[in-house]
Design a protein around this motif. Structure first.
Motif, mmCIF file in Angstrom:
data_model
loop_
_atom_site.group_PDB
_atom_site.id
_atom_site.type_symbol
_atom_site.label_atom_id
_atom_site.label_comp_id
_atom_site.label_asym_id
_atom_site.label_seq_id
_atom_site.Cartn_x
_atom_site.Cartn_y
_atom_site.Cartn_z
ATOM 1 N N THR A 1 -3.774 9.358 -2.862
ATOM 2 C CA THR A 1 -3.822 8.264 -3.846
ATOM 3 C C THR A 1 -4.652 7.115 -3.290
ATOM 4 O OG1 THR A 1 -1.772 7.501 -2.898
ATOM 5 C CG2 THR A 1 -1.615 8.732 -4.969
ATOM 6 N N SER A 2 -5.947 7.332 -3.209
ATOM 7 C CA SER A 2 -6.814 6.285 -2.695
ATOM 8 C C SER A 2 -8.224 6.513 -3.197
ATOM 9 C CB SER A 2 -6.793 6.309 -1.168
ATOM 10 O OG SER A 2 -7.795 5.449 -0.688
ATOM 11 N N ASP A 3 -8.936 5.425 -3.483
ATOM 12 C CA ASP A 3 -10.319 5.544 -3.916
ATOM 13 C C ASP A 3 -11.280 5.356 -2.752
ATOM 14 O OD1 ASP A 3 -9.537 5.965 -6.498
ATOM 15 O OD2 ASP A 3 -9.365 3.799 -6.888
ATOM 16 N N PHE A 4 -10.715 5.237 -1.560
ATOM 17 C CA PHE A 4 -11.549 5.004 -0.380
ATOM 18 C C PHE A 4 -12.338 6.266 -0.031
ATOM 19 C CE2 PHE A 4 -12.261 4.794 4.211
ATOM 20 C CZ PHE A 4 -12.771 3.511 4.349
ATOM 21 N N ASN B 1 5.040 21.057 7.850
ATOM 22 C CA ASN B 1 4.642 20.413 6.602
ATOM 23 C C ASN B 1 5.056 18.945 6.617
ATOM 24 O OD1 ASN B 1 3.126 21.864 4.882
ATOM 25 N ND2 ASN B 1 4.847 22.814 3.808
ATOM 26 N N ILE B 2 4.298 18.144 5.897
ATOM 27 C CA ILE B 2 4.670 16.726 5.794
ATOM 28 C C ILE B 2 5.655 16.570 4.650
ATOM 29 C CG2 ILE B 2 3.812 14.385 5.438
ATOM 30 C CD1 ILE B 2 1.073 15.429 6.399
ATOM 31 N N ASN B 3 6.801 15.955 4.891
ATOM 32 C CA ASN B 3 7.829 15.797 3.859
ATOM 33 C C ASN B 3 7.417 14.749 2.821
ATOM 34 O OD1 ASN B 3 9.228 17.415 5.605
ATOM 35 N ND2 ASN B 3 10.536 15.743 6.374
ATOM 36 N N ASP B 4 7.569 15.089 1.574
ATOM 37 C CA ASP B 4 7.413 14.149 0.458
ATOM 38 C C ASP B 4 6.176 13.259 0.560
ATOM 39 O OD1 ASP B 4 9.911 15.113 -0.182
ATOM 40 O OD2 ASP B 4 10.891 13.508 0.993
ATOM 41 N N ASN B 5 5.078 13.816 1.008
ATOM 42 C CA ASN B 5 3.858 13.020 1.124
ATOM 43 C C ASN B 5 4.033 11.745 1.919
ATOM 44 O OD1 ASN B 5 2.183 14.776 -0.114
ATOM 45 N ND2 ASN B 5 2.477 13.890 -2.164
ATOM 46 N N ASN B 6 4.877 11.807 2.950
ATOM 47 C CA ASN B 6 5.105 10.645 3.796
ATOM 48 C C ASN B 6 4.025 10.548 4.868
ATOM 49 O OD1 ASN B 6 7.119 8.787 3.350
ATOM 50 N ND2 ASN B 6 8.716 10.313 3.770
ATOM 51 N N TYR B 7 2.841 10.184 4.445
ATOM 52 C CA TYR B 7 1.764 9.995 5.415
ATOM 53 C C TYR B 7 1.023 8.712 5.053
ATOM 54 C CZ TYR B 7 -1.007 12.041 1.668
ATOM 55 O OH TYR B 7 -1.563 12.292 0.469
ATOM 56 N N TYR B 8 0.314 8.205 6.008
ATOM 57 C CA TYR B 8 -0.377 6.924 5.821
ATOM 58 C C TYR B 8 -1.840 7.111 6.150
ATOM 59 C CZ TYR B 8 4.495 5.607 6.328
ATOM 60 O OH TYR B 8 5.844 5.530 6.180
ATOM 61 N N VAL B 9 -2.699 6.497 5.340
ATOM 62 C CA VAL B 9 -4.135 6.606 5.593
ATOM 63 C C VAL B 9 -4.693 5.210 5.853
ATOM 64 C CG1 VAL B 9 -6.336 7.469 4.709
ATOM 65 C CG2 VAL B 9 -4.202 8.583 4.021
ATOM 66 N N PHE B 10 -5.411 5.093 6.953
ATOM 67 C CA PHE B 10 -5.977 3.793 7.324
ATOM 68 C C PHE B 10 -7.490 3.885 7.409
ATOM 69 C CE2 PHE B 10 -1.842 4.358 9.359
ATOM 70 C CZ PHE B 10 -1.145 3.276 8.837
ATOM 71 N N ASP B 11 -8.130 2.801 7.000
ATOM 72 C CA ASP B 11 -9.584 2.682 7.148
ATOM 73 C C ASP B 11 -9.894 2.667 8.646
ATOM 74 O OD1 ASP B 11 -12.166 1.901 7.360
ATOM 75 O OD2 ASP B 11 -12.031 0.287 5.855
ATOM 76 N N LYS B 12 -10.768 3.566 9.085
ATOM 77 C CA LYS B 12 -11.016 3.673 10.518
ATOM 78 C C LYS B 12 -11.698 2.412 11.065
ATOM 79 C CE LYS B 12 -12.924 6.596 14.104
ATOM 80 N NZ LYS B 12 -13.960 7.546 14.477
ATOM 81 N N SER B 13 -12.509 1.760 10.221
ATOM 82 C CA SER B 13 -13.286 0.631 10.721
ATOM 83 C C SER B 13 -12.411 -0.603 10.994
ATOM 84 C CB SER B 13 -14.399 0.282 9.734
ATOM 85 O OG SER B 13 -13.830 -0.017 8.472
ATOM 86 N N ASN B 14 -11.409 -0.878 10.156
ATOM 87 C CA ASN B 14 -10.619 -2.101 10.379
ATOM 88 C C ASN B 14 -9.120 -1.866 10.486
ATOM 89 O OD1 ASN B 14 -9.926 -1.594 7.752
ATOM 90 N ND2 ASN B 14 -11.224 -3.203 6.888
ATOM 91 N N GLY B 15 -8.681 -0.622 10.364
ATOM 92 C CA GLY B 15 -7.262 -0.328 10.525
ATOM 93 C C GLY B 15 -6.402 -0.664 9.332
ATOM 94 N N ASN B 16 -6.997 -1.094 8.215
ATOM 95 C CA ASN B 16 -6.184 -1.444 7.048
ATOM 96 C C ASN B 16 -5.733 -0.194 6.314
ATOM 97 O OD1 ASN B 16 -6.374 -4.131 7.533
ATOM 98 N ND2 ASN B 16 -8.141 -4.427 6.170
ATOM 99 N N ARG B 17 -4.561 -0.306 5.730
ATOM 100 C CA ARG B 17 -4.003 0.823 4.980
ATOM 101 C C ARG B 17 -4.797 1.011 3.704
ATOM 102 N NH1 ARG B 17 1.642 1.897 3.796
ATOM 103 N NH2 ARG B 17 1.674 3.843 2.600
ATOM 104 N N VAL B 18 -5.129 2.275 3.333
ATOM 105 C CA VAL B 18 -5.895 2.495 2.106
ATOM 106 C C VAL B 18 -5.184 3.390 1.093
ATOM 107 C CG1 VAL B 18 -8.170 1.995 3.058
ATOM 108 C CG2 VAL B 18 -7.233 4.302 3.257
#
Lengths: 350, 273
Positions: A263-266, A332-349
């Motif tokens: 769920t990200s447009d990044f 497997n990852i439970n219930d889509n419990n994962y986090y995606v961060f922008d590699k350049s600045n570490g912000n969550r995307v």
């Protein structure tokens, strides 16, 4: 208006080091606020500015509706518990507690009453005549808190007060501080670098890094929804796993597996974060882990292993599960419990 | 075996040291119990004689000086006043100087301290004429204050207190501040009680220093009634045995004060906090 208001508070030391950057936050009456961050992040400086032990370079601090920037520490009506307790070595426990009251011109009878009340609350009544050098670490800790409580201040400030205690006592005192704060109901700010302490004590948590508040919220909010890679890595034990990857058109590719419908447009290089406790074993899972090391904690097992190019990937499973070194696991990852961060600045995307 | 030997060996060295220190004192004490005739004809005596009471009583009843204004009691009183005055003033001034140097935001505090410290290299004897001229301008010649004031600022004591204050953790000051202690209260309620043993040590130090003064009291007083014990040792007339007896008596006050306060003295000098 909040009980304690920090508005763009900045600290620049005479040598030009900027310890705290334009920090703004509010603490409500009766709230237990914890500042957490790695050493040297400015959390203690921030606390000391509230106490009046450091000058405020810019910005202002309001306590109970009064601007306290220029108010002398003794007139701020704050009490502080120091890391090494800073008990007065030449005074007995009674006088340690009574000293602040004497300076405020309170009558002898009232002092005695207050000291005895505080001593009873902290269960140090038997030690009142002893010198601090005759007390154990935990008892000193109580005396230091007693000295704060007895003055009935507007706010308690704790500067890493548990870090000199051994592990068992630390957990016990942590519990007692929390109980005590709930009982007395005084607004408290607690500084620590220990994220477990922070999670367990806080009503709200401020994760501080490089003199900036990275995230402010309740412990669970921060655990579930870290805004940045720093917060995600700092809160949670064992630490979140970070994998390098690429996110293109909602498809994330990383270390030999793919996640669709992110769920990200990044678009671009990202870091994927997965907590060790948010995975489970299945037959044909996403992640293939070859186990290098098993840490058995009794209630849990911590499994460390390798997935493609990533070493020391951690997975947490119940202690009842027997996993051997060298075996292969499919996770497997439970219930889509994962986090995606922008590699350049570490912000969550995501 | 080697350890046993070396510990015995060091004891031997210490014993030799003690003998070297004690023997002259013993010789004088033993000699002071003989008649002047024996001393003059046979030299110093190693064994006790039978004139102890006679010789010492004579000293105690001695009246000295041209106008017979000075007695032994008065000399002891003068020395006591001078030594106590010097000790009190130098302890108080050093305590306060060190407080300012360590805790106040004084510019160039370290430089200032070293300037104070190098006065150790300038003993009283070197600055004796300007000091005398100052005392005479202030009209303090021939007075107790004249005896006391010029030697009652001690760089050594300042050094000791400064180094001690530097070992006191900052949290103590901060904690005291939050407890409402102002500058004065922090000094009185914290620094003074914490440096108690060192105060006693410095007091003894300065007491003995003041008691031992010779050149300065001789210069600044011309009246007989200000003779101190050490001056009396030189000025006293009478036979050699009475002088010996007085030498022995003059040692009593400093030895006494060290015996009484030695517990604090050792703690203060070797403070290991």
């Amino acid at each position: 208006m909040s009980f304690l208001e920090l508005n763009k508070v900045t600290k620049i030391y005479p040598n030009g080091t900027k310890a705290v950057h334009e920090t703004s936050m509010n603490v409500e009456n009766g709230e237990f606020m914890v500042f957490v961050g790695p050493s040297g992040c400015g959390k203690s400086t921030l606390l000391r500015m509230i106490a009046g032990l450091e000058d405020i370079t810019e910005g202002y601090i309001n306590l109970d509706g009064i601007l306290i920037n220029k108010v002398d520490p003794s007139d701020r009506d704050v009490a502080m518990v120091f890391q090494n307790y800073a008990l007065y070595p030449h005074m007995n426990v009674y006088n340690n507690l009574a000293y602040g009251l004497k300076n405020r011109g309170i009558s002898k009878e009232d002092i005695e009453k207050k000291v005895n009340e505080a001593a009873k609350l902290l269960q140090i009544s038997e030690y009142l005549q002893r010198k601090p050098s005759m007390l154990s670490g935990g008892q000193r800790q109580r005396v230091a808190m007693g000295r704060a409580i007895v003055r009935n201040p507007k706010i308690f400030l704790f500067d890493e007060p548990l870090s000199n205690l051994d592990a068992k006592l630390r957990i016990q005192m942590r519990l007692e501080i929390k109980k005590l704060q709930q009982k007395v109901g005084v607004t408290s700010i607690f500084v620590t670098h220990d994220q477990v302490e922070a999670m367990t004590l806080a009503d709200r948590l401020a994760v501080i890094n490089n003199g900036l508040i990275e995230q402010l919220g309740t412990p669970i909010e921060i655990y579930n929804n870290p805004k940045s890679m720093f917060v995600a890595g700092f809160i949670g034990s064992p630490q979140m796993n970070f994998l390098e990857g690429e996110l293109i058109n909602k498809t994330l590719t990383s270390e030999g597996f793919e996640i669709n419908n992110v769920t990200s447009d990044f678009n671009g290089p990202v870091i994927l974060g997965i907590r060790p406790e948010h995975m489970s074993q299945t037959d044909k899972g996403l992640i293939n882990l070859s186990v290098d090391l098993v840490e058995q904690l009794g209630s849990d097992n911590l499994i460390y292993g390798e997935i493609k190019n990533k070493k020391d990937f951690c997975f947490r499973c119940p202690g009842s599960q027997i996993i051997k070194k060298g075996s292969k696991l499919s996770l497997n990852i439970n219930d889509n419990n994962y986090y995606v961060f922008d590699k350049s600045n570490g912000n969550r995307v995501n | 075996m080697i350890r046993y030997f070396s510990s015995n060996f060091s004891h031997l060295i210490l014993l030799i040291g003690i003998f070297i220190m004690i023997i002259p004192v013993w010789l004088i004490f033993a000699s002071s119990t003989h008649t002047a005739l024996i001393i003059n004809t046979q030299g110093l005596q190693f064994f006790l004689g039978d004139k102890f009471l006679e010789n010492y009583t004579k000293v105690l009843l001695y009246e000295g000086g041209f106008f017979k204004e000075i007695t032994v009691y008065k000399m002891f009183l003068n020395s006591f006043l001078m030594a106590t005055g010097v000790a009190f003033l130098s302890v108080i001034s050093s305590l306060m100087t060190a407080y300012v140097l360590v805790y106040f935001r004084v510019k160039y505090a370290t430089l200032l301290f070293w300037i104070i410290f190098i006065t150790i290299l300038v003993p009283l004897e070197l600055r004796i004429f300007p000091t005398y001229s100052v005392m005479s301008t202030l009209n303090l010649v021939n007075s107790y204050w004249g005896l006391i004031i010029p030697i009652s600022a001690s760089a050594i004591a300042t050094l000791f207190f400064r180094q001690f204050y530097k070992t006191i953790p900052d949290e103590l000051l901060e904690s005291a501040k939050l407890d409402g202690a102002n500058t004065w209260r922090f000094f009185i309620d914290f620094l003074v009680p914490l440096s108690k043993t060192m105060i006693v040590a410095m007091f003894i130090f300065m007491f003995v220093f003041g008691y031992n003064q010779y050149l300065w009291p001789i210069l600044v007083t011309s009246s007989e009634q200000y003779w101190t014990v050490v001056m009396g040792l030189k000025m006293m007339s009478g036979s050699i045995v009475n002088k010996f007896a007085f030498v022995i008596m003059s040692m009593i006050p400093p030895v006494l004060i060290i015996i009484v306060l030695q517990k604090y003295f050792i703690k203060g000098i070797f403070q290991d906090k």
